[in-house]
Enzyme design. Sequence first.
Site, PDB file in Angstrom:
ATOM      1  N   GLU A  76      17.838   2.055  -4.638  1.00  0.00           N
ATOM      2  CA  GLU A  76      17.287   1.227  -5.707  1.00  0.00           C
ATOM      3  C   GLU A  76      17.034   1.996  -7.002  1.00  0.00           C
ATOM      4  O   GLU A  76      16.970   1.396  -8.076  1.00  0.00           O
ATOM      5  CB  GLU A  76      15.983   0.566  -5.242  1.00  0.00           C
ATOM      6  CG  GLU A  76      16.104  -0.278  -3.983  1.00  0.00           C
ATOM      7  CD  GLU A  76      16.853  -1.575  -4.188  1.00  0.00           C
ATOM      8  OE1 GLU A  76      17.837  -1.585  -4.938  1.00  0.00           O
ATOM      9  OE2 GLU A  76      16.451  -2.582  -3.595  1.00  0.00           O
ATOM     10  N   HIS A 101      12.946   5.511   2.903  1.00  0.00           N
ATOM     11  CA  HIS A 101      13.844   4.595   3.592  1.00  0.00           C
ATOM     12  C   HIS A 101      13.528   4.607   5.078  1.00  0.00           C
ATOM     13  O   HIS A 101      13.136   5.645   5.611  1.00  0.00           O
ATOM     14  CB  HIS A 101      15.309   5.014   3.367  1.00  0.00           C
ATOM     15  CG  HIS A 101      16.273   3.922   3.680  1.00  0.00           C
ATOM     16  ND1 HIS A 101      16.785   3.723   4.943  1.00  0.00           N
ATOM     17  CD2 HIS A 101      16.791   2.941   2.899  1.00  0.00           C
ATOM     18  CE1 HIS A 101      17.581   2.676   4.917  1.00  0.00           C
ATOM     19  NE2 HIS A 101      17.612   2.178   3.702  1.00  0.00           N
TER      20      HIS A 101
END
Length: 362
Positions: free
Chosen positions: A305, A246
């Site tokens: 996700e 991320h």
Amino acid sequence: MKNGLEDVVAAETQLSDVDGDAGRLIIRGVSLDRLVEHATYEQTAALLLDGFFDRPITAADLQARLGKARVEVFAHVAALDDALVALPPTDAVRALIARLFDGEDFDTAILLLAASAVFLPAVLRLRDGKTPVAPNPSLSQSADILAMLTASLPSPEQVAALDAYLVTISDHGLNASTFASRVIASTKAGLTSSVLAAISALKGPLHGGAPGPVLDMLDAVGSAENAQVWLGQALDRGERLMGFGHRVYRVRDPRADALKGALKPLAASGQVDPGRFGLAEAVEQAALAILKQRKPDRPLDVNVEFYTALLLDALKFPRDAFTGVFAIGRTVGWIAHAREQALEGRLIRPRSVYVGPMPQAA
Ligand code: ACO
């Protein structure tokens, strides 16, 4: 010049705070773990939108208006021709949203919140040769989405899981799609334009397009015993492991645990494939170990996700529709940011450094 605007602060916001070092997400003063435990989608939407329109916004009022708006936007489903239905589902939804009136008012915001919730299930049914299911305005947004998808009333566990997902992903600082929404809002182009730009940014695999490929990865890995070898070979080929890493989080993405928690009641009632859940946990552990070994200087952990993929799969969304479900949940964040930008912000117009050739001297 900061490539990718990394660490650049480009807006002040009262909407959400992403603390990448602590792994903490605050949405309008409430930490994600509390929000996902105690708030419905409608309550979260009211929390995000209140103060940005010409009236106070309550969850009950929003739920009633959303029900009516779902019925209103369902009329646009008739415009779905074969060419639109043949598009990837998120693109078809985007094309239908482009037909909606572009305004700045509360009614436009409600129509936009209802639009993707109605259009996505309709697109998915039409491409399977089934008739779209009309919305039921008396249901919550989450229950109605599932009812429109499956043509049957969802179980309480399914509704709770989708609701938890929509709450979890409602807003997340200045991510790429939210920034896109704010850029458009800063030109005063209207809410529909902001949402269309945001969907276009979201669908890329480095942003909201990852959860489908997460399932592809789990399928390709096949078994827990194969995880280490498969992941190692993928990294050898220079591939990224979907659902990991991320830009902001240097620790575990708190949304991953919120979604893993939301999956548990589904799993306990036999509504998640236990094999896939076990495989996912094994792949997660193997990926964390191998990423630590291969990228020792870059802390890489699981992101939102990874468990999104399992949750939406358990709710019977096809994997190429996962980004579209993400858009349904994130639309409220995009709208709130667009309004915040339009009301308080300046035109967003950064500068670039020219590195091309200079004109030849005559
Ligand atoms: N797998 C393997 N290596 C990775 C991964 C990954 N998932 N993510 C980052 N890295 C590596 C990069 O290869 C790079 O290594 P290098 O320095 O040796 O070249 C290093 O970590 C830094 O990567 P960046 O590209 O600088 O990280 P960035 O902040 O730009 O990337 C991103 C963030 C795009 C999410 C990235 O981690 C990624 O591609 N993840 C996989 C896709 C994914 O899961 N997307 C969903 C993100 S969540 C969301 O947006 C809703």
